[in-house]
Design an enzyme around this catalytic site. Structure first.
Site, short mmCIF file in Angstrom:
data_model
loop_
_atom_site.label_atom_id
_atom_site.label_comp_id
_atom_site.label_asym_id
_atom_site.label_seq_id
_atom_site.Cartn_x
_atom_site.Cartn_y
_atom_site.Cartn_z
CG HIS A 191 40.39 47.31 43.53
ND1 HIS A 191 40.34 47.97 42.32
CD2 HIS A 191 41.35 47.94 44.25
CE1 HIS A 191 41.24 48.94 42.31
NE2 HIS A 191 41.87 48.94 43.48
CG ASP A 192 35.41 41.24 46.30
OD1 ASP A 192 34.71 41.12 45.27
OD2 ASP A 192 35.18 40.61 47.35
CB SER A 222 31.38 39.85 42.68
OG SER A 222 31.88 41.14 42.95
#
Length: 357
Positions: free
Chosen positions: A71-72, A91
């Protein structure tokens, strides 16, 4: 002769010692590494293995940490350039209030918050920690490959944009297009989905949290690819979306996107290739993860610290049909021969949910 024998032994020792001394002694006086920067990872490794992964278990924290690596990293776009996000930059941890609010990141705030104290404690960037924790966690799962880890991701400067993470109800066409925009082929998409062999869902259906995607969620094996191909209860779909095919195994959840990819002509043979081929499945997953883990990064400025990642336990089980299932229950789209598999004896047992630690 004794002198000659002694000379040979000394020579062999010198060669071995020379190979060993290619590594640098770390400041802790215990570990060695080929690059001094990697020494800082050993205390992190020991801490997370003992205190985060419950002494080296392949459990919920491993599943969630591996999910977080994806997901990052997938917040990256070849077509959008810098505005497409920084990829594997951490992030999602630095701008958690923004990114965890995205619909596709539902529930991921738990693992982001759980990892935050470790990022704060050690001199490591969020992007490095996320990928390191994911690789270490996977090493606890029997049958998994030893993943690569490169150190040196800078701090992120902005959150990834929304709508970058494929969702379980997306069509195959939409999923393949999103991955292609991040630089992944259909074969690499299927390879990355081997992650679901050690995964469970908490938020796809909140009424059944911890539901695994296959019957062996603590083992990195091909059961996920086998069981996703089984016939099940079909639900109507919409245009461009084949709908959901529910797993026939009680307690097991099946994502609509997984069922669709297993049955789409563009990916069905890629999917079936993982059935009963541990070497292929593990090798292709390792290669795809190596690519995912450095999306958006300048690899020339990074240090290879893969040697710090533990060697996973060997797989001791074999591919099989669950109890009550046979070849006739396979919904096969690929024209290649399906492997011959044994069926587990005994009555059908419900698949147990993955417990929260």
């Amino acid at each position: 002769m004794a002198f000659q024998y002694c000379s040979i032994v000394v020579a062999l020792f010198s060669v071995a010692n020379a190979a060993f001394t290619n590594k640098i002694a770390c400041a802790d006086g215990i570990h060695f590494a080929t690059h001094e920067a990697c020494c800082a990872l050993f205390p992190i490794l020991e801490d997370i293995q003992e205190n985060f992964f419950d002494g080296g278990q392949c459990g919920e924290e491993v599943h969630e940490s591996l999910r977080l690596t994806f997901h990052d990293a997938i917040g990256f776009s070849l077509s959008q350039g810098p505005s497409g996000g920084g990829g594997a930059d951490g992030s999602i941890a630095v701008f958690a209030s923004v990114e965890t609010a995205y619909h596709a990141n539902g529930g991921i705030d738990d693992i982001v918050h759980a990892q935050a104290p470790y990022i704060a404690t050690y001199n490591i960037t969020p992007g490095d920690f996320i990928q390191f924790a994911g690789a270490v966690g996977v090493s606890n799962c029997p049958g998994a490959p030893r993943l690569e880890f490169l150190l040196g991701r800078p701090f992120p400067t902005a959150p990834a944009p929304d709508l970058m993470v494929p969702e379980p109800f997306d069509s195959v066409t939409k999923i393949l297009a999103r991955f292609a925009d991040a630089g992944f082929s259909p074969a690499e998409v299927v390879a990355l989905l081997a992650s679901h062999t050690i995964a469970a869902a908490d938020h796809v259906d909140p009424s059944i949290p911890g539901s695994p995607f296959d019957s062996t969620p603590a083992v990195f094996d091909s059961q996920f690819f086998i069981e996703t191909m089984l016939n099940g209860t079909a639900f109507p779909g919409t245009a461009g979306n084949p709908g959901e095919v529910e797993s026939p195994l009680p307690g097991e959840i099946r994502l609509q996107s997984d069922a669709a990819l297993a049955r789409d002509k563009r990916t069905a043979c890629l999917w079936q290739a993982n059935v009963n081929d541990q070497t292929h499945m593990a090798g292709s997953f390792k290669a795809a993860m190596a690519k995912l883990a450095v999306l958006g990064q300048d690899v020339s400025k990074m240090v290879d610290c893969s040697e710090v990642i533990p060697v996973p336990p060997k797989l001791t089980s074999r591919a099989h049909f669950p109890s009550g299932i046979t070849r006739k229950d396979v919904n096969q789209i690929c024209s290649l021969p399906f492997p011959t598999l044994p069926t587990d004896p005994g009555p059908v047992e419900p698949v147990a949910p993955v417990p929260k630690s």
